[in-house]
Enzyme design. Structure first.
Site, PDB file in Angstrom:
ATOM      1  CG  ASN A   1       7.849   6.073  -0.047  1.00  0.00           C
ATOM      2  OD1 ASN A   1       8.805   6.857  -0.055  1.00  0.00           O
ATOM      3  ND2 ASN A   1       6.640   6.435   0.315  1.00  0.00           N
TER       4      ASN A   1
ATOM      5  NE  ARG B   1       6.216   6.275  -3.178  1.00  0.00           N
ATOM      6  CZ  ARG B   1       5.406   7.280  -2.870  1.00  0.00           C
ATOM      7  NH1 ARG B   1       4.090   7.097  -2.886  1.00  0.00           N
ATOM      8  NH2 ARG B   1       5.892   8.456  -2.541  1.00  0.00           N
TER       9      ARG B   1
ATOM     10  CD  GLU C   1       5.954  18.901  -3.695  1.00  0.00           C
ATOM     11  OE1 GLU C   1       6.238  18.205  -4.691  1.00  0.00           O
ATOM     12  OE2 GLU C   1       5.271  18.489  -2.737  1.00  0.00           O
TER      13      GLU C   1
ATOM     14  CG  HIS D   1       8.113  13.841  -3.155  1.00  0.00           C
ATOM     15  ND1 HIS D   1       7.117  13.914  -2.219  1.00  0.00           N
ATOM     16  CD2 HIS D   1       7.966  14.933  -3.948  1.00  0.00           C
ATOM     17  CE1 HIS D   1       6.399  15.013  -2.431  1.00  0.00           C
ATOM     18  NE2 HIS D   1       6.891  15.658  -3.474  1.00  0.00           N
TER      19      HIS D   1
ATOM     20  CE  LYS E   1      10.656   9.292  -0.583  1.00  0.00           C
ATOM     21  NZ  LYS E   1       9.582   9.500   0.428  1.00  0.00           N
TER      22      LYS E   1
ATOM     23  NE  ARG F   1      -0.036  11.276  -5.550  1.00  0.00           N
ATOM     24  CZ  ARG F   1       0.618  11.444  -4.410  1.00  0.00           C
ATOM     25  NH1 ARG F   1       1.718  12.167  -4.352  1.00  0.00           N
ATOM     26  NH2 ARG F   1       0.199  10.872  -3.303  1.00  0.00           N
TER      27      ARG F   1
ATOM     28  CE1 TYR G   1       7.646  14.433   2.138  1.00  0.00           C
ATOM     29  CE2 TYR G   1       9.842  14.440   3.093  1.00  0.00           C
ATOM     30  CZ  TYR G   1       8.913  13.892   2.224  1.00  0.00           C
ATOM     31  OH  TYR G   1       9.252  12.806   1.444  1.00  0.00           O
TER      32      TYR G   1
ATOM     33  CG  PHE H   1       5.417   9.880   9.596  1.00  0.00           C
ATOM     34  CD1 PHE H   1       5.558  10.635   8.441  1.00  0.00           C
ATOM     35  CD2 PHE H   1       4.154   9.392   9.907  1.00  0.00           C
ATOM     36  CE1 PHE H   1       4.474  10.919   7.615  1.00  0.00           C
ATOM     37  CE2 PHE H   1       3.050   9.666   9.086  1.00  0.00           C
ATOM     38  CZ  PHE H   1       3.227  10.439   7.933  1.00  0.00           C
TER      39      PHE H   1
ATOM     40  CB  THR I   1       2.001   6.522   0.744  1.00  0.00           C
ATOM     41  OG1 THR I   1       1.384   7.551  -0.023  1.00  0.00           O
ATOM     42  CG2 THR I   1       2.986   7.121   1.721  1.00  0.00           C
TER      43      THR I   1
HETATM   44  P1  ADP Z   1       3.383  10.582  -0.535  1.00  0.00           P
HETATM   45  O1  ADP Z   1       4.904  10.648  -0.509  1.00  0.00           O
HETATM   46  O2  ADP Z   1       2.867   9.291  -1.115  1.00  0.00           O
HETATM   47  O3  ADP Z   1       2.742  11.806  -1.170  1.00  0.00           O
HETATM   48  P2  ADP Z   1       2.889  11.647   2.144  1.00  0.00           P
HETATM   49  O4  ADP Z   1       3.115  13.014   1.596  1.00  0.00           O
HETATM   50  O5  ADP Z   1       1.642  11.414   2.950  1.00  0.00           O
HETATM   51  O6  ADP Z   1       2.891  10.532   0.994  1.00  0.00           O
HETATM   52  O7  ADP Z   1       4.128  11.236   3.082  1.00  0.00           O
HETATM   53  C1  ADP Z   1       5.434  11.667   2.826  1.00  0.00           C
HETATM   54  C2  ADP Z   1       6.400  10.532   3.114  1.00  0.00           C
HETATM   55  O8  ADP Z   1       6.339  10.184   4.509  1.00  0.00           O
HETATM   56  C3  ADP Z   1       6.060   9.216   2.404  1.00  0.00           C
HETATM   57  O9  ADP Z   1       6.525   9.176   1.079  1.00  0.00           O
HETATM   58  C4  ADP Z   1       6.744   8.206   3.292  1.00  0.00           C
HETATM   59  O10 ADP Z   1       8.166   8.152   3.062  1.00  0.00           O
HETATM   60  C5  ADP Z   1       6.508   8.789   4.685  1.00  0.00           C
HETATM   61  N1  ADP Z   1       5.267   8.273   5.305  1.00  0.00           N
HETATM   62  C6  ADP Z   1       4.000   8.618   4.989  1.00  0.00           C
HETATM   63  N2  ADP Z   1       3.085   8.002   5.776  1.00  0.00           N
HETATM   64  C7  ADP Z   1       3.816   7.248   6.636  1.00  0.00           C
HETATM   65  C8  ADP Z   1       3.460   6.370   7.716  1.00  0.00           C
HETATM   66  N3  ADP Z   1       2.179   6.165   8.073  1.00  0.00           N
HETATM   67  N4  ADP Z   1       4.458   5.740   8.371  1.00  0.00           N
HETATM   68  C9  ADP Z   1       5.741   5.945   8.027  1.00  0.00           C
HETATM   69  N5  ADP Z   1       6.167   6.758   7.024  1.00  0.00           N
HETATM   70  C10 ADP Z   1       5.209   7.406   6.332  1.00  0.00           C
END
Ligand code: ADP
Length: 151
Positions: free
Chosen positions: A121, A107, A135, A124, A9, A90, A49, A57, A96
């Site tokens: 983080n 991360r 995706e 993705h 990212k 992963r 997303y 968020f 996350t």
């Molecule tokens: P992942 O990327 O681990 O698959 P998600 O798809 O749930 O997790 O979330 C997408 C992205 O949104 C995360 O990588 C992170 O940047 C952000 N994110 C997720 N949960 C939160 C949260 N509770 N607060 C702030 N940012 C979040």
């Protein structure tokens, strides 16, 4: 063979850690079969997303992917292939929440939580084989993936 979409990212680009991050994914039996720099449109970021549309968020993560918080930096989009590749990538990415991620994961090493509460983080990684297929089709044209014969 199983495939996964991995994005470095815009924070990864801005911190100039793309090489280090890439190396963490290039372990045994993991093949990189596509890679490019992308400046995602709002539409691409929103589609990426789509399952998180209801989250508080959502707007922030779309802007994050667009590079709005990181000097308009692009995303490095990649496809890896290998056995059990979603789970393996992963695990390399880590949890996350960067505070909960293993210190040895991408991360855990490079992520942070901003003062506004966004998880920056760095990477993705698709969450399942089904999501990976969706995706990869969103970010890449078929002919951008290295075909089997030339790997
Ligand atoms: P992942 O990327 O681990 O698959 P998600 O798809 O749930 O997790 O979330 C997408 C992205 O949104 C995360 O990588 C992170 O940047 C952000 N994110 C997720 N949960 C939160 C949260 N509770 N607060 C702030 N940012 C979040």
């Amino acid at each position: 063979m199983e495939k996964v979409l991995v994005l470095i990212k815009p924070d990864g680009m801005q911190k100039v850690i793309v090489g280090n991050v890439l190396n963490l994914f290039l372990v045994n039996d993991v093949k990189l079969i596509a890679m490019k720099l992308v400046k995602p449109s709002t539409r691409l970021a929103q589609n990426h997303y789509q399952d998180l549309k209801g989250k508080t968020f959502f707007k922030e993560i779309v802007e994050y992917l667009e590079g709005r918080f990181h000097d308009d930096a692009p995303v490095v989009a990649m496809v890896f292939e290998g056995r059990n590749i979603v789970k393996r990538c992963r695990d390399i990415a880590g949890a996350t929440n960067p505070e909960e991620a293993s210190p040895r994961s991408v991360r855990g090493k490079y992520g942070r939580i901003t003062t506004k509460g966004l998880y920056e983080n760095v990477v993705h990684v698709s969450s399942s084989n089904e999501e990976a297929r969706r995706e990869i089709a969103l970010w890449f044209k078929k002919n951008e993936l290295i075909p089997k014969e030339s790997k």
